[in-house]
Scaffold this motif. Structure first.
Motif, PDB file in Angstrom:
ATOM      1  N   UNK A 107       0.726  -1.067  -0.034  1.00  0.00           N
ATOM      2  CA  UNK A 107      -0.106   0.045  -0.011  1.00  0.00           C
ATOM      3  C   UNK A 107       0.989   1.298  -0.119  1.00  0.00           C
ATOM      4  N   UNK A 108       2.065   1.123   0.626  1.00  0.00           N
ATOM      5  CA  UNK A 108       3.069   2.372   0.673  1.00  0.00           C
ATOM      6  C   UNK A 108       3.321   2.692  -0.824  1.00  0.00           C
ATOM      7  N   UNK A 109       3.687   1.482  -1.478  1.00  0.00           N
ATOM      8  CA  UNK A 109       4.207   1.540  -3.018  1.00  0.00           C
ATOM      9  C   UNK A 109       3.094   2.154  -3.845  1.00  0.00           C
ATOM     10  N   UNK A 110       1.803   1.734  -3.464  1.00  0.00           N
ATOM     11  CA  UNK A 110       0.603   2.334  -4.191  1.00  0.00           C
ATOM     12  C   UNK A 110       0.415   3.752  -4.062  1.00  0.00           C
ATOM     13  N   UNK A 111       0.862   4.457  -2.756  1.00  0.00           N
ATOM     14  CA  UNK A 111       0.897   5.757  -2.639  1.00  0.00           C
ATOM     15  C   UNK A 111       1.855   6.604  -3.382  1.00  0.00           C
ATOM     16  N   UNK A 112       2.948   5.981  -3.759  1.00  0.00           N
ATOM     17  CA  UNK A 112       4.328   6.629  -4.204  1.00  0.00           C
ATOM     18  C   UNK A 112       4.473   6.441  -5.916  1.00  0.00           C
ATOM     19  N   UNK A 113       4.451   5.247  -6.362  1.00  0.00           N
ATOM     20  CA  UNK A 113       4.963   4.912  -7.657  1.00  0.00           C
ATOM     21  C   UNK A 113       3.971   5.377  -8.676  1.00  0.00           C
ATOM     22  N   UNK A 114       4.411   5.895  -9.819  1.00  0.00           N
ATOM     23  CA  UNK A 114       3.710   6.375 -10.855  1.00  0.00           C
ATOM     24  C   UNK A 114       3.917   5.501 -12.146  1.00  0.00           C
ATOM     25  N   UNK A 115       3.136   5.390 -13.244  1.00  0.00           N
ATOM     26  CA  UNK A 115       3.603   4.550 -14.292  1.00  0.00           C
ATOM     27  C   UNK A 115       4.673   5.100 -14.839  1.00  0.00           C
ATOM     28  N   UNK A 116       5.855   4.299 -15.505  1.00  0.00           N
ATOM     29  CA  UNK A 116       7.043   4.355 -15.883  1.00  0.00           C
ATOM     30  C   UNK A 116       8.109   4.428 -15.139  1.00  0.00           C
ATOM     31  N   UNK A 117       7.777   4.457 -13.665  1.00  0.00           N
ATOM     32  CA  UNK A 117       8.953   4.473 -12.630  1.00  0.00           C
ATOM     33  C   UNK A 117       9.219   3.099 -12.438  1.00  0.00           C
ATOM     34  N   UNK A 118      10.294   2.823 -11.802  1.00  0.00           N
ATOM     35  CA  UNK A 118      10.696   1.378 -11.309  1.00  0.00           C
ATOM     36  C   UNK A 118      10.306   1.232  -9.866  1.00  0.00           C
ATOM     37  N   UNK A 119       9.709   0.258  -9.654  1.00  0.00           N
ATOM     38  CA  UNK A 119       9.157   0.057  -8.264  1.00  0.00           C
ATOM     39  C   UNK A 119      10.320  -0.187  -7.612  1.00  0.00           C
ATOM     40  N   UNK A 120      11.472  -1.084  -7.861  1.00  0.00           N
ATOM     41  CA  UNK A 120      12.371  -1.491  -7.001  1.00  0.00           C
ATOM     42  C   UNK A 120      13.191   0.061  -6.612  1.00  0.00           C
ATOM     43  N   UNK A 121      13.046   0.909  -7.308  1.00  0.00           N
ATOM     44  CA  UNK A 121      13.574   2.430  -6.566  1.00  0.00           C
ATOM     45  C   UNK A 121      13.074   2.554  -5.329  1.00  0.00           C
ATOM     46  N   UNK A 122      11.787   2.536  -5.256  1.00  0.00           N
ATOM     47  CA  UNK A 122      10.989   2.800  -4.126  1.00  0.00           C
ATOM     48  C   UNK A 122      11.340   1.916  -2.770  1.00  0.00           C
ATOM     49  N   UNK A 123      11.573   0.564  -3.429  1.00  0.00           N
ATOM     50  CA  UNK A 123      11.821  -0.313  -2.218  1.00  0.00           C
ATOM     51  C   UNK A 123      13.261  -0.011  -1.605  1.00  0.00           C
ATOM     52  N   UNK A 124      14.103   0.361  -2.482  1.00  0.00           N
ATOM     53  CA  UNK A 124      15.416   0.743  -1.897  1.00  0.00           C
ATOM     54  C   UNK A 124      15.467   1.946  -1.115  1.00  0.00           C
ATOM     55  N   UNK A 125      14.192   2.973  -1.409  1.00  0.00           N
ATOM     56  CA  UNK A 125      14.124   4.080  -0.718  1.00  0.00           C
ATOM     57  C   UNK A 125      13.727   3.763   0.498  1.00  0.00           C
ATOM     58  N   UNK A 126      12.698   2.771   0.947  1.00  0.00           N
ATOM     59  CA  UNK A 126      12.130   2.301   1.923  1.00  0.00           C
ATOM     60  C   UNK A 126      13.035   1.836   2.778  1.00  0.00           C
ATOM     61  N   UNK A 127      14.141   1.086   2.472  1.00  0.00           N
ATOM     62  CA  UNK A 127      15.264   0.572   3.346  1.00  0.00           C
ATOM     63  C   UNK A 127      16.048   1.577   3.598  1.00  0.00           C
ATOM     64  N   UNK A 128      16.382   2.450   2.842  1.00  0.00           N
ATOM     65  CA  UNK A 128      17.256   3.658   3.378  1.00  0.00           C
ATOM     66  C   UNK A 128      16.684   4.472   4.356  1.00  0.00           C
ATOM     67  N   UNK A 129      15.162   4.722   4.387  1.00  0.00           N
ATOM     68  CA  UNK A 129      14.447   5.633   5.335  1.00  0.00           C
ATOM     69  C   UNK A 129      14.703   4.653   6.501  1.00  0.00           C
ATOM     70  N   UNK A 130      14.452   3.396   6.598  1.00  0.00           N
ATOM     71  CA  UNK A 130      14.462   2.750   8.124  1.00  0.00           C
ATOM     72  C   UNK A 130      15.446   2.943   8.459  1.00  0.00           C
ATOM     73  N   UNK A 131      16.643   2.799   8.013  1.00  0.00           N
ATOM     74  CA  UNK A 131      18.057   2.883   8.405  1.00  0.00           C
ATOM     75  C   UNK A 131      18.366   4.289   8.841  1.00  0.00           C
ATOM     76  N   UNK A 132      17.556   5.457   8.278  1.00  0.00           N
ATOM     77  CA  UNK A 132      18.126   6.516   8.601  1.00  0.00           C
ATOM     78  C   UNK A 132      17.101   7.396   9.501  1.00  0.00           C
ATOM     79  N   UNK A 133      15.747   7.361   9.371  1.00  0.00           N
ATOM     80  CA  UNK A 133      14.800   8.020  10.135  1.00  0.00           C
ATOM     81  C   UNK A 133      14.660   7.828  11.649  1.00  0.00           C
ATOM     82  N   UNK A 134      14.602   9.074  12.453  1.00  0.00           N
ATOM     83  CA  UNK A 134      14.364   8.951  13.696  1.00  0.00           C
ATOM     84  C   UNK A 134      12.975   8.674  14.204  1.00  0.00           C
ATOM     85  N   UNK A 135      11.958   8.814  13.434  1.00  0.00           N
ATOM     86  CA  UNK A 135      10.843   8.508  13.971  1.00  0.00           C
ATOM     87  C   UNK A 135       9.789   7.481  13.144  1.00  0.00           C
ATOM     88  N   UNK A 136      10.374   6.929  12.226  1.00  0.00           N
ATOM     89  CA  UNK A 136      10.012   5.672  11.615  1.00  0.00           C
ATOM     90  C   UNK A 136       9.680   4.540  12.120  1.00  0.00           C
TER      91      UNK A 136
END
Length: 966
Positions: A471-500
């Protein structure tokens, strides 16, 4: 793809574009409309219906209303009961304008089909009474004056609005006394003013101010309920009279305890005659919001192309999006909601509507009006307005969103979600792959919209906290974009953000800093040399393998300078890369040249392992993280840190993850194998020290074996050596300038010292090479001593077992051949003398026999003693049957004895067997006898159990004799 962004297709209303709208505009107020003071969009009937989407529920209600007013049936009482902000007041306004008849019903958008379906050509104008509980609050204790008429009660107000003074006269007595009028009086009132409509809004607010047992000028609690009961009964008697009343959907909306009590009572009385109706479904809210916020969709075909592109995108990546996106009906949802994505509505209507004060339709309109205005002014070019599009960097938008949330969300938005100083912005800017699609910001916005209500709602909006990845990907991704880039972004945020926070593939924000912030704070406490380096050192473990020692981060003084092959693992600051080798090579050179303050002699025994320059910083950071998680888990266990159950599990899981990753990261970092060497040519000097470098495969299980393999394959470590190579080395560096024989042990030792000589695994490698080479006359000869021009224990071109000690000599092959020929000549002369004959130069057999006999004697003379008492016998006589006197100079017997240490007897016996007995047993025709004597003496005597055990074992081992004596 040629798809147009939403801003080129859907044009917002002017007030949305310009940001001139006011929040109050979205709050429909039926009293202000009735008084003629509302804004134009609510006051003007035509404009109101232009911006009103007639839902299925509203169509059915209006159908009942027009039929009732025309005397063709319909329900006399309709109760509107929806969730807070569900469109109750808006529905009352639709009925108000329709019944009032100030604009022809046939000209109101959406109304003609309703009239046609009801079979009504012209709708009669009706009298309308509006009883707004909020506007009438003061009537309970303060009478109102209408010209010459003073009204004290709600039924007095109803009579005045429907019939003026004449109408009031019908209920005057009941109004003045504060008692409820009977249904007959009310029926007369309604009949005299029919067709008529009574619109009641916020009735619970009005009734709840009457406390039981307390009398106000407006009556009592009981008289209010009696009035409602009588009114609903009277309406049934008047075919062209109708009542619409809105009631709260839940006890929470009813407010106080008295309000809840009033709600229960009113539901009871309305329930007897009502037609319950719930106006707005979530799907219909799409059109409601679109009509209010957007003036029109200029290119319907382009809009449909965008919607179909989304549907195709979801189908092509079916495993990454929620199941409902794969259904054919989802394309229709996209079309109905355009240009706002259905996921925005789902989150607002399903999650945010659970919050106090968030009105379903009104709250959505207020928030989305600010969103659309900011997106328009900032030039947003998304294909649709998705959760990831929300401009939470805009203060107006973020303030509207957090208005409904508990305190504490400001730092979450500012630091973790959106804005110039947010970590998401920093991550997007640092990595073009993310920045090109604003991946991290879109992810964070989506998580916020889908999880913030969980923290604000009582008990949480959903059974499980957070937003699923699909559902997170549903809220982000647009046609023509690589879904995997958002998955990589999720992992980066989990490693970095303080309130996530994250758990079980779900993600959510909370106002409390997550454990990551605690971890990050603790990371800074650890010292590199005191804490991080020892941790890395502990992870750098190797099997010994070919190395006599492996030295991790060891000072040069503590790296032994001996004959063992040693692997030296350089410290983290001694990094290596192909483009920047100096840190590692300089550190290695320092250890290579000296042991502490003394010059290092055996330089060719050291191999080095260095960390990768590009990986070492990540490794240090990972180790700091591991230490931080380790301390958190320890503090929780010891009661020094109080965490909830989820955080406790998260800390343990994070420690497991970082520890598992560390092993891999250590191998990936310490991957550079450095081997020192020098180039040298006889007569041309020795070159500078150079470094061969190779990468070690980090995936191998046994790194020591991999290091050995790499060294062998690149001829930097010799484990098996051909005699020809040994001979070449001897010719180049040792047999020169008149030197005919060189100590084999000295050769081994020099190969350990000089970097231009081959690096042998150990002394056994050289001994095996000598053993293989001495069988041929092409490489070298052997001897165990040299006196003048003679060699003692000489071997050349024959099998023998080499003892690599300081007496063994390697003889230049030409010199060895000359000496062998000399020995052959001497043997031939002795044999001829024994027969009384001159030696025959052609008697090759005699020469061979003589030479072989001499060498055998020399070898025997060089044999050492044994730890075993024993004797050997040679074969009698020569092969040709000559008398013993002719060979009386040969030694035919050997006897040796040695005392063994009782504690080390097993080891010493093994050494004797290998070093002495093996020399005899390898020669054919030699008889060997070995015996073992044991003497033991006990000053105080042997106990019976010991004697019994010794006798049993001696019998089992077949001792010839054994006894105990006094």
């Amino acid at each position: 793809m040629g798809l147009k962004p939403w801003r080129e297709i859907a044009i917002p209303h002017d007030d949305v574009l310009k940001g001139t709208f006011q929040q109050a505009e979205f709050a429909a107020d039926i009293s202000r409309v009735h008084q003629g003071s509302a804004t134009l969009e609510y006051q003007d009937a035509s404009l109101f219906f232009q911006r009103t989407f007639i839902t299925e529920g509203m169509r059915l209600l209006l159908d009942s209303v027009v039929k009732r007013l025309a005397g063709k049936g319909g329900d006399p009482v309709i109760q509107l009961q929806t969730a807070f902000g569900g469109g109750k007041t808006h529905t009352l306004l639709a009925v108000y304008h329709l019944a009032k008849g100030e604009a022809a019903a046939g000209k109101l958008q959406g109304i003609p089909p309703i009239l046609d379906a009801a079979g009504i050509s012209e709708l009669p104008r009706a009298r309308v009474a509006v009883l707004d509980g909020v506007e009438l609050l003061d009537l309970a204790s303060k009478p109102r004056s209408h010209g010459g008429v003073t009204v004290k009660t709600i039924w007095g107000e109803l009579a005045w609005q429907l019939g003026g003074a004449e109408g009031y006269a019908l209920v005057k007595e009941a109004d003045e006394s504060g008692t409820a009028p009977g249904k007959g009086a009310l029926a007369d009132l309604l009949a005299s003013r029919a067709p008529c409509i009574i619109l009641m809004d916020e009735l619970v607010r009005y009734v709840s101010q009457f406390e039981e047992g307390k009398t106000l000028s407006g009556g009592t609690y009981d008289t209010q309920l009696s009035f409602i009961q009588a009114l609903t009964e009277a309406l049934k008697a008047v075919p062209t009279a109708i009542l619409l009343a809105s009631l709260p959907f839940s006890d929470r909306e009813a407010g106080s305890q008295q309000g809840v009590k009033a709600l229960r009572a009113l539901e009871h009385y309305f329930g007897r005659v009502q037609a319950l109706w719930k106006p707005v479904a979530t799907e219909e809210a799409f059109e409601i919001v679109r009509r209010r916020l957007f003036s029109n969709v200029s290119d319907r075909l382009a809009a449909e192309e965008v919607c179909r592109a989304y549907a195709d995108y979801y189908a092509a990546n079916s495993g990454d999006f929620p199941p409902e996106t794969q259904e054919s009906g989802y394309l229709d949802r996209l079309k109905h909601a355009y240009p706002i994505h259905p996921e925005v509505f789902d989150r607002l209507y399903e999650d945010w509507s659970s919050l106090d004060n968030f009105q379903r339709t009104r709250g959505v309109l207020k928030l989305m009006a600010k969103v659309i205005h900011r997106l328009w002014t900032s030039g947003n070019n998304d294909l649709m307005i998705q959760p990831g599009s929300l401009p939470l960097f805009d203060s107006d938008t973020s303030n509207e969103a957090i208005y409904y949330l508990p305190a504490g969300w400001d730092p979450v938005l500012e630091r973790d979600i959106d804005g110039e100083r947010a970590a998401t912005t920093e991550l997007d800017n640092a990595k073009p792959l993310f920045g090109s699609i604003h991946a991290c910001r879109r992810i964070a916005r989506t998580v916020f919209l889908g999880s913030a209500p969980d923290a604000g709602a009582v008990g949480g909006a959903k059974h499980h906290r957070g937003l699923e990845l699909e559902r997170l990907l549903l809220g982000c991704a647009q046609p023509g974009q690589v879904v995997g880039h958002y998955k990589d972004g999720v992992r980066a945020l989990v490693d970095r953000l303080q309130y996530l926070n994250s758990a079980s593939n779900r993600y959510w924000f909370d106002t409390r800093p997550n454990l990551r912030r605690e971890m990050e704070d603790r990371k800074r406490r650890f010292d590199m040399r005191e804490d991080v380096y020892p941790f890395i050192k502990d992870k750098l473990r190797f099997a010994s393998g070919v190395f006599g020692g492996i030295h991790v981060f060891t000072p040069s003084a503590d790296v032994p300078d001996d004959w063992q092959l040693r692997l030296v693992v350089l410290p983290p600051e001694a990094t290596f890369s192909r483009s920047a080798q100096a840190p590692a090579t300089e550190a290695a050179l320092s250890i290579l040249r000296s042991r502490g303050d003394q010059p290092r002699q055996r330089q060719n025994r050291l191999i080095f392992l260095a960390p990768d320059a590009d990986s070492i910083s990540r490794l240090k950071d990972q180790v700091s993280s591991a230490l931080a998680w380790q301390s958190i888990v320890a503090d929780v266990k010891d009661g020094r840190l109080n965490l909830d159950q989820h955080q406790t599990k998260q800390a343990s899981h994070s420690l497991e993850q970082v520890t598992e990753a560390l092993g891999r990261m250590v191998r990936e970092t310490y991957k550079w194998l450095l081997a020192p060497l020098q180039e040298a040519k006889p007569g041309k000097g020795i070159g500078e020290i150079q470094w061969d470098h190779f990468q070690i495969n980090p995936a191998v299980v046994n790194r020591t074996e991999e290091i050995e393999k790499t060294l062998r394959e690149n001829e930097l470590l010799i484990t098996e050596w051909a005699p020809v190579h040994l001979a070449k080395m001897m010719q180049a560096w040792f047999w020169k300038e008149g030197v005919e024989a060189v100590s084999a042990l000295d050769t081994w030792q020099k190969s350990c010292c000089y970097l231009y000589l081959p690096r042998l695994r150990d002394a056994d490698t050289l001994r095996a090479t000598i053993n293989a080479g001495v069988t041929s006359r092409d490489f070298f000869g052997l001897a165990y001593a040299q006196a003048d021009d003679r060699f003692q224990g000489f071997h050349f071109g024959e099998n023998t077992t080499v003892i690599l000690d300081d007496s063994l000599l390697l003889i230049e092959p030409k010199v060895a051949a000359d000496f062998a020929a000399k020995l052959d000549q001497e043997a031939a002369e002795r044999e001829a003398a024994a027969k009384g004959l001159e030696p025959d130069a052609n008697d090759q057999g005699a020469s061979d026999r003589g030479a072989n006999g001499t060498r055998a004697g020399s070898a025997a003379a060089g044999a050492t003693g044994s730890s075993i008492s024993g004797a050997t016998e040679s074969l009698p006589g020569g092969s040709d049957g000559s008398p013993k006197a002719a060979v009386s100079t040969r030694k035919r017997m050997f006897f040796g004895s040695v005392d063994l240490d009782p504690v080390r007897a097993k080891l010493q016996f093994s050494e004797v067997a290998e070093e002495v007995l093996l020399l005899f047993t390898q020669k054919p025709g030699i008889k060997v006898r070995v015996s073992l004597e044991i003497e033991a003496e006990a000053p105080f005597g042997f106990d019976e159990s010991l004697q019994r055990s010794v006798r049993e074992n001696c019998n089992q081992l077949k001792f010839k004799n054994h006894s105990f004596e006094e």
